[in-house]
Design an enzyme around this catalytic site. Structure first.
Site, PDB file in Angstrom:
ATOM      1  N   GLY A   1     -20.119   7.233   3.381  1.00 40.65           N
ATOM      2  CA  GLY A   1     -19.063   7.385   2.211  1.00 40.65           C
ATOM      3  C   GLY A   1     -19.635   7.500   0.869  1.00 40.65           C
TER       4      GLY A   1
ATOM      5  N   GLY B   1     -18.271   3.876  -2.330  1.00 40.59           N
ATOM      6  CA  GLY B   1     -19.513   4.254  -1.761  1.00 40.59           C
ATOM      7  C   GLY B   1     -20.798   4.381  -2.618  1.00 40.59           C
ATOM      8  N   TYR B   2     -20.533   5.156  -3.820  1.00 41.15           N
ATOM      9  CA  TYR B   2     -21.521   5.236  -4.811  1.00 41.15           C
ATOM     10  C   TYR B   2     -21.755   3.991  -5.499  1.00 41.15           C
ATOM     11  CZ  TYR B   2     -23.437   6.310  -9.244  1.00 41.15           C
ATOM     12  OH  TYR B   2     -24.020   6.107 -10.535  1.00 41.15           O
TER      13      TYR B   2
ATOM     14  N   GLY C   1     -17.669   8.117  -2.139  1.00 39.53           N
ATOM     15  CA  GLY C   1     -16.761   8.072  -3.246  1.00 39.53           C
ATOM     16  C   GLY C   1     -16.921   7.180  -4.256  1.00 39.53           C
ATOM     17  N   ASN C   2     -16.022   6.608  -4.877  1.00 40.09           N
ATOM     18  CA  ASN C   2     -15.986   5.376  -5.780  1.00 40.09           C
ATOM     19  C   ASN C   2     -16.735   4.329  -5.310  1.00 40.09           C
ATOM     20  OD1 ASN C   2     -16.043   3.697  -8.053  1.00 40.09           O
ATOM     21  ND2 ASN C   2     -13.549   3.539  -8.108  1.00 40.09           N
TER      22      ASN C   2
ATOM     23  N   LYS D   1       0.977  -1.170  -0.017  1.00 36.70           N
ATOM     24  CA  LYS D   1      -0.095  -0.123  -0.129  1.00 36.70           C
ATOM     25  C   LYS D   1       0.847   1.129   0.029  1.00 36.70           C
ATOM     26  CE  LYS D   1      -4.331   0.851   0.464  1.00 36.70           C
ATOM     27  NZ  LYS D   1      -5.663  -0.312   0.018  1.00 36.70           N
TER      28      LYS D   1
HETATM   29  N1  GLU Z   1      -7.570   0.246  -3.196  1.00 41.36           N
HETATM   30  C1  GLU Z   1      -8.194  -0.899  -3.306  1.00 41.36           C
HETATM   31  C2  GLU Z   1      -8.290  -1.748  -1.990  1.00 41.36           C
HETATM   32  O1  GLU Z   1      -7.966  -1.401  -0.973  1.00 41.36           O
HETATM   33  C3  GLU Z   1      -7.568  -1.497  -4.533  1.00 41.36           C
HETATM   34  C4  GLU Z   1      -6.543  -1.952  -4.650  1.00 41.36           C
HETATM   35  C5  GLU Z   1      -6.050  -2.562  -5.888  1.00 41.36           C
HETATM   36  O2  GLU Z   1      -6.819  -2.483  -6.977  1.00 41.36           O
HETATM   37  O3  GLU Z   1      -4.650  -3.100  -5.761  1.00 41.36           O
HETATM   38  O4  GLU Z   1      -8.667  -2.841  -2.227  1.00 41.36           O
END
Ligand code: GLU
Length: 448
Positions: free
Chosen positions: A247, A252-253, A249-250, A121
């Site tokens: 929420g 939640g929506y 955002g992408n 991450k």
């Molecule tokens: N940020 C998203 C998650 O927490 C997607 C991660 C990804 O596609 O690598 O799962």
């Protein structure tokens, strides 16, 4: 800000408690010989720390000519099952412990979804909504440049997360390919493969059909599978179930929209500016139009809010969690359901579309109250699943239709949900601990 009510709970401590709970179950059930007991214990020790922490500073020339230095991280937690995988978050409250927790959850999530990927991450400490479009682009490119040596299609594959999207992935992948081409002679077909270093890209940059809505659609498939199993047990029906989504955002929506299309009634939504409660139900698509109507900040973020809908009753993010609904969907940030509010939650099912929304103490309270918590590492794994499809398509120079992507996503989500459900029966645990047990069994097997 959503961050304002984040509890003081450290997300990495929460993550380690979850690991400990799953380890206790595995220890009791599995280990026969002294040798395998020691082996299990040493592998768990390894999983208590990320394999690598990359700490970067990103100098950005601001529009007024001044130089500002931003702090960023990339944490590569575990790659036993494949390249590190996980998003990049832009948020003022990003911290190293948060990114460590999120990268650990990614390793577990990819294993639950049975993807050939590990967990990583990234994050930058910034409120991106205060930047101009040019500043946001220079910051995104600067971050990609700073971590370029540590990523790649077979090393670490970043993606969007909170406050990042396809536009930002496009800048990052372009910058990454530029850095690689400056250092090495890269042929044009190799450049195409390098696009697999980032997922969640726009279609024009090599993105996959269905990626943008995948987390929401995956959540719907997981929920439907769990409800079918619960209904088999209790012979109740899930017609007209009432839902609140925190929420917008992408994630939640999209979950609100898919649930609404599937016949669920969405009575409340919220974003960082607050929420609305519309007992007769609201239309998520119209709510988004309203949030979008005043244009964007930095070309990436809606300047409006769900509150602009001016319908129903204004509520706070905290109040939304305690509404009289059947299903609660936290889809914003971590640690919003804590020991302080868990007992007041009225929903019978919680679908965790955010990462880490429930603390371990709250989990215990909810378990005692017979609330079914569908854990994040399962519920929101649809996003990374279609990211894995995007990565695979880029590496094989293929293009899959939306129907094919969604069919494969459904199959993956149903298989993952069934493994977790079965494990919860086998070990008599919550779905959370069951999901960690399933993930751990797969990761432990891959660790040498
Ligand atoms: N940020 C998203 C998650 O927490 C997607 C991660 C990804 O596609 O690598 O799962």
């Amino acid at each position: 800000m959503l961050g304002d009510y984040m509890s003081l709970q450290n997300p990495f401590e929460c993550a380690m408690k979850q690991l400990q709970n799953a380890y206790s179950v595995l220890k009791k059930s599995k280990v026969k010989s002294q040798k395998s007991k020691v082996e299990l214990q040493s592998k768990i020790e390894i999983l208590k720390q990320p394999q690598r922490i990359i700490n970067v500073t990103i100098p950005v020339k601001m529009d007024d000519g001044a130089l500002r230095i931003f702090q960023g991280y990339r944490v590569q937690y575990n790659n036993a099952r494949g390249p590190y995988k996980g998003g990049i978050r832009f948020h003022p409250q990003v911290s190293l412990d948060e990114v460590k927790a999120l990268s650990f959850w990614m390793a577990m999530k990819c294993a639950v979804a049975d993807l050939p990927l590990g967990g990583g991450k990234g994050g930058i400490i910034v409120d991106p909504k205060t930047l101009s479009a040019g500043e946001l682009e220079r910051l995104s490119r600067g971050y990609a440049r700073a971590i370029a040596d540590c990523i790649g299609p077979d090393r670490d594959v970043p993606a969007p997360d909170v406050n990042t999207n396809g536009i930002i992935m496009g800048w990052m992948v372009e910058e990454y390919i530029k850095v690689k081409s400056e250092k090495l002679k890269v042929k044009s077909e190799e450049k195409d493969k390098l696009r697999a270093t980032f997922t969640g890209k726009l279609m024009k940059d090599g993105g996959s059909e269905g990626r943008e809505e995948a987390t929401g659609l995956g959540g719907l498939y997981v929920l439907q599978t769990i409800l079918a199993k619960l209904n088999q047990q209790s012979a109740t029906s899930n017609q007209q179930l009432i839902v609140a989504v925190q929420g917008f955002g992408n994630v939640g929506y999209n979950i609100a929209k898919f649930l609404s299309d599937a016949g669920f009634t969405i009575v409340a939504v919220s974003d960082s500016k607050g929420g609305i409660y519309v007992p007769e139900g609201l239309n998520p698509a119209l709510t988004l139009d309203c949030k979008k109507k005043n244009g964007t900040l930095a070309g990436c973020y809606c300047s409006g809010s769900v509150c602009d809908l001016k319908r129903g009753k204004p509520i706070t993010n905290e109040e939304l969690l305690e509404l009289p609904v059947d299903i609660l969907v936290p889809a914003a940030l971590e640690s919003v359901i804590t020991k302080d509010n868990a007992a007041r939650i009225k929903a019978k099912v919680i679908l965790e579309m955010a990462n880490g929304p429930t603390t371990p103490e709250a989990d215990e309270i909810l378990f005692k109250c017979a609330v079914t918590v569908i854990p994040d590492i399962l519920a929101n794994s649809g996003g990374v699943t279609v990211s894995a499809f995007e990565w695979e398509q880029n590496l094989k120079s293929e293009h899959w239709s939306k129907e094919e992507v969604n069919r494969k996503l459904k199959k993956k989500m149903e298989a993952a949900t069934t493994s977790v459900w079965d494990a919860s029966l086998r070990f008599s645990t919550s779905l959370r601990t069951a999901a960690f047990v399933v993930a751990l069994e797969r990761i432990l097997q891959a660790m040498v």
